[in-house]
Design a protein around this motif. Structure first.
Motif, short mmCIF file in Angstrom:
data_model
loop_
_atom_site.label_atom_id
_atom_site.label_comp_id
_atom_site.label_asym_id
_atom_site.label_seq_id
_atom_site.Cartn_x
_atom_site.Cartn_y
_atom_site.Cartn_z
N GLN A 33 0.83 -1.20 0.00
CA GLN A 33 0.00 0.00 0.00
C GLN A 33 0.86 1.25 0.00
O GLN A 33 0.55 2.23 -0.68
N ALA A 34 1.95 1.23 0.76
CA ALA A 34 2.85 2.39 0.80
C ALA A 34 3.44 2.66 -0.58
O ALA A 34 3.56 3.82 -1.00
N ARG A 35 3.80 1.60 -1.29
CA ARG A 35 4.32 1.79 -2.65
C ARG A 35 3.23 2.31 -3.58
O ARG A 35 3.50 3.14 -4.46
N SER A 36 2.02 1.85 -3.39
CA SER A 36 0.91 2.30 -4.25
C SER A 36 0.63 3.78 -4.06
O SER A 36 0.50 4.53 -5.04
N VAL A 37 0.52 4.23 -2.81
CA VAL A 37 0.20 5.65 -2.59
C VAL A 37 1.39 6.53 -2.98
O VAL A 37 1.20 7.67 -3.44
#
Length: 217
Positions: A95-99
């Protein structure tokens, strides 16, 4: 002396430079800062001495050159795994990479209509529907991340990570243009703004004499 050299632009305006700079400061990664004025005569030629892309930031690690904010952050995460620059848990890291990627490639109206200007307060320029929609999306991201991981710390995924570095310029923009966000998002923005490293960047911006007329009211 540190082996790493981070080439950055004007602290008042260079949102992309802020991202890896803040990450390295916050993580305690030693580096030499090389600031180039992007608005002085011959600026483009000076930047090209460090990267063929002709843009900042640029990270020099010996003979290795890494350019682009997100690429620099990823390189640092691999070089310093003990710093845990991405969340440890797989789902949180994804999720951190996505945002972070969404911030890196999106929000073009926000960038265009609300350019970063650390030294000024210019309320009332966030009124277009496109900008309002992008700010709402950012607020939703912050609220979701804080709702999921807030018990682990005060940043998006608990501990400070690359995701926080990627969104730090937005925190600056919101303050410059007098945009308010609610609840968890407001608390998060205040946490980023209060970081000693963020305050150091802001002080550096105020110490600069160069002015970009396109970024001034």
């Amino acid at each position: 002396m540190p082996n790493l050299v981070l080439v950055i632009g004007n602290k008042a305006y260079s949102s992309w430079s802020l991202r890896p700079w803040l990450l390295m400061k916050q993580a305690g990664i030693a580096f030499e800062e090389l600031r180039l004025s992007l608005y002085a005569e011959g600026a483009k030629q000076k930047v090209l001495q460090y990267s063929g892309a002709g843009k900042v930031p640029v990270l020099k690690d010996g003979d290795l050159t890494i350019w682009d904010s997100l690429a620099i952050c990823e390189y640092l995460a691999e070089k310093y795994p003990e710093k845990r620059l991405w969340p440890i848990e797989t789902a949180a890291r994804a999720q951190a990479r996505s945002v972070s990627a969404e911030m890196h490639s999106g929000f073009t109206q926000l960038r265009t209509q609300m350019p970063m200007n650390v030294r000024r307060e210019i309320p009332g320029r966030a009124g277009t529907p496109e900008v309002v929609a992008e700010i709402a999306r950012i607020e939703a991201i912050w609220k979701d991340c804080r709702g999921r991981y807030g018990a682990q710390g005060r940043f998006l995924f608990g501990a400070f990570s690359i995701a926080d570095a990627m969104y730090a310029p937005v925190v600056s923009r919101l303050r410059t243009y007098g945009v308010t966000v609610a609840d968890k998002a407001a608390e998060y923005a205040a946490s980023i703004h209060a970081l000693p490293a963020m305050q150091e960047w802001i002080a550096g911006a105020h110490a600069e004499s160069e002015v970009n007329p396109l970024y001034e009211p």
